[in-house]
Design an enzyme around this catalytic site. Structure first.
Site, PDB file in Angstrom:
ATOM      1  N   TYR A 118       0.826  -1.200   0.000  1.00 23.99           N
ATOM      2  CA  TYR A 118       0.000   0.000   0.000  1.00 23.99           C
ATOM      3  C   TYR A 118       0.863   1.254   0.000  1.00 23.99           C
ATOM      4  CZ  TYR A 118       1.137  -0.464   4.971  1.00 23.99           C
ATOM      5  OH  TYR A 118       1.808  -0.623   6.160  1.00 23.99           O
ATOM      6  N   ASP A 159      -2.889   1.112  10.710  1.00 23.70           N
ATOM      7  CA  ASP A 159      -1.684   0.359  11.093  1.00 23.70           C
ATOM      8  C   ASP A 159      -0.684   0.525   9.952  1.00 23.70           C
ATOM      9  OD1 ASP A 159       0.251  -1.311  12.026  1.00 23.70           O
ATOM     10  OD2 ASP A 159      -0.956  -3.123  12.015  1.00 23.70           O
ATOM     11  N   ILE A 160      -0.092   1.695   9.887  1.00 27.54           N
ATOM     12  CA  ILE A 160       0.707   2.086   8.731  1.00 27.54           C
ATOM     13  C   ILE A 160       2.196   1.896   9.019  1.00 27.54           C
ATOM     14  CG2 ILE A 160       1.244   3.951   7.127  1.00 27.54           C
ATOM     15  CD1 ILE A 160      -1.675   2.857   7.037  1.00 27.54           C
ATOM     16  N   GLU A 161       2.826   1.107   8.180  1.00 30.06           N
ATOM     17  CA  GLU A 161       4.244   0.806   8.372  1.00 30.06           C
ATOM     18  C   GLU A 161       5.057   1.085   7.106  1.00 30.06           C
ATOM     19  OE1 GLU A 161       4.727  -3.061  10.191  1.00 30.06           O
ATOM     20  OE2 GLU A 161       2.827  -2.847  11.258  1.00 30.06           O
ATOM     21  N   GLY A 162       4.523   1.941   6.236  1.00 40.29           N
ATOM     22  CA  GLY A 162       5.238   2.289   5.014  1.00 40.29           C
ATOM     23  C   GLY A 162       4.364   3.122   4.106  1.00 40.29           C
TER      24      GLY A 162
END
Length: 298
Positions: free
Chosen positions: A111, A151-154
Site C-alpha cells: 500500500y 496500522d501504517i508501516e510504510g
C-alpha cells in the site's frame, strides 16, 4: 443524626468513591483478528467476553492506482466475495456493544498513497464500502463498521488527508472512529502529521519490535518516557499499551502478565488518557491465555 447513621453514610460514601475510582481507571482490551484461520470466527471472538474492540486485519492493498483489497488470511477469499459472510460476525459483535474496526495497512508493504487526491479517493472507497456510504460490492457485506484503524508501516505520507476526508464524510451522521497503531519511537515516521490533527479517538502504541522503548524490567524508564511523550504530545482521547499476546507473536517486547499487572499497569493507569491494552493477535491470545489473566486488572 445518630452516630450509627453517620457511620453508615460514611461507609456508603467511601464505597461510592471506590467504585468511581475503579470505573475511572477501568480500560478495555483491544485485539487484532483476521490473520490466522485457527483463531476462530469473529462471532466467537466477541462471544468470549474478553475484548472491547476488535480490529479486522487487514485492508492491505490500496493506493498507487491499485484496487483496494482485504486480506483475511485463511478466513475467506475476497476475490469470490467470500468475505461478505464476515458481516454476520460484525453484527453479532456490535450487538454486544463491541466496536469493530477495519485496520488498513499492516506489514505487507502492498500500500501507498501517492498524492492527496489518491488519499481522498481511498477515504471515499472506505466510506462507501465499509462505513455508511453506498456500494454494490461491499467486501465484508452489509455491516457498517465502527471506524478505520491506521496500522501504517510504510508508503507515502498522505495519511493526514485520508483521515481528514473520513472525518468530513462522517459529519452529521453515524460516528466514525479513527484509531492508529504507531510504533513506540516518537514521533511515528508515517503517522505523526495525521495524529497531530486531533481527529483520532484511540491510539494503541506498539511497544514491541522496538527495543528502545519497550518495557524492560532492568530499565523501565525508557518505556515510561515514551508513554509520557505520547500521551502529552498527541491530542487523542485514549491511549493503549500495545503488546504481543505471546512470545511467538513478535520478535521482542513480550511482557509477562505478572509484570504487566504489577509494574506496567499501575504506571499507565495514572494517566487520565489511559484506555487499556492492545494485543497482537487473537490466535496468539488463544494460545497463551494472556487476556484472560489480565482482564480483571486492565
Amino acid at each position: 443524626m445518630s452516630p450509627r447513621f453517620s457511620a453508615k453514610c460514611a461507609i456508603l460514601f467511601l464505597a461510592t468513591l471506590l467504585a468511581l475510582a475503579f470505573k475511572a481507571k477501568a480500560g478495555s482490551i483491544v485485539v487484532y483478528w483476521g490473520q490466522d484461520a485457527r483463531e476462530g470466527t469473529l462471532t466467537d471472538t466477541c462471544a468470549s467476553g474478553k475484548y472491547g474492540i476488535v480490529n479486522i486485519a487487514f485492508l492491505s492493498v490500496f493506493g498507487n492506482g491499485k484496487k483496494p483489497q482485504v486480506n483475511l488470511a485463511g478466513h475467506c477469499d475476497p476475490s469470490s466475495n467470500g468475505c461478505q459472510r464476515v458481516s454476520r460476525g460484525i453484527h453479532n459483535c456490535q450487538n454486544q456493544g463491541i466496536k469493530v474496526m477495519l485496520s488498513i495497512g499492516g506489514g505487507s508493504g502492498g500500500y501507498t498513497l501517492t498524492s492527496p487526491d489518491e488519499a481522498r479517493g481511498v477515504a471515499e472507497y472506505l466510506w462507501n464500502n465499509f462505513l455508511s456510504g453506498n456500494s454494490n460490492s461491499r467486501p465484508l457485506g452489509d455491516a457498517i463498521l465502527d471506524g478505520i484503524d491506521f496500522d501504517i508501516e510504510g508508503g507515502e505520507r498522505h495519511y493526514v488527508v485520508l483521515a481528514s476526508r473520513l472525518s468530513e464524510l462522517s459529519r452529521g451522521g453515524r460516528k466514525v472512529y479513527l484509531t492508529a497503531a504507531p510504533q513506540c519511537p516518537f514521533p511515528d515516521n508515517w503517522l505523526d502529521k495525521a495524529l497531530q490533527t486531533g481527529l483520532f479517538d484511540y491510539v494503541w502504541i506498539q511497544f514491541y519490535n522496538n527495543p528502545q522503548c519497550e518495557y524492560n524490567t532492568n530499565n523501565p524508564q525508557s518505556f515510561k518516557d515514551s508513554w509520557n511523550k505520547w500521551t502529552s504530545s498527541i491530542p487523542a482521547r485514549k491511549f493503549f499499551v500495545g503488546l504481543p499476546a505471546s512470545r511467538a507473536a513478535a520478535g521482542n517486547g513480550f511482557v509477562t502478565t505478572d509484570v504487566l499487572k504489577s509494574q506496567v499497569l499501575p504506571f499507565v493507569q495514572g494517566s487520565p488518557k489511559y484506555g487499556g491494552v492492545m494485543l497482537w493477535n487473537k490466535y496468539s491470545d488463544d494460545q497463551s491465555g494472556y487476556s484472560s489473566r489480565i482482564r480483571d486488572s486492565v
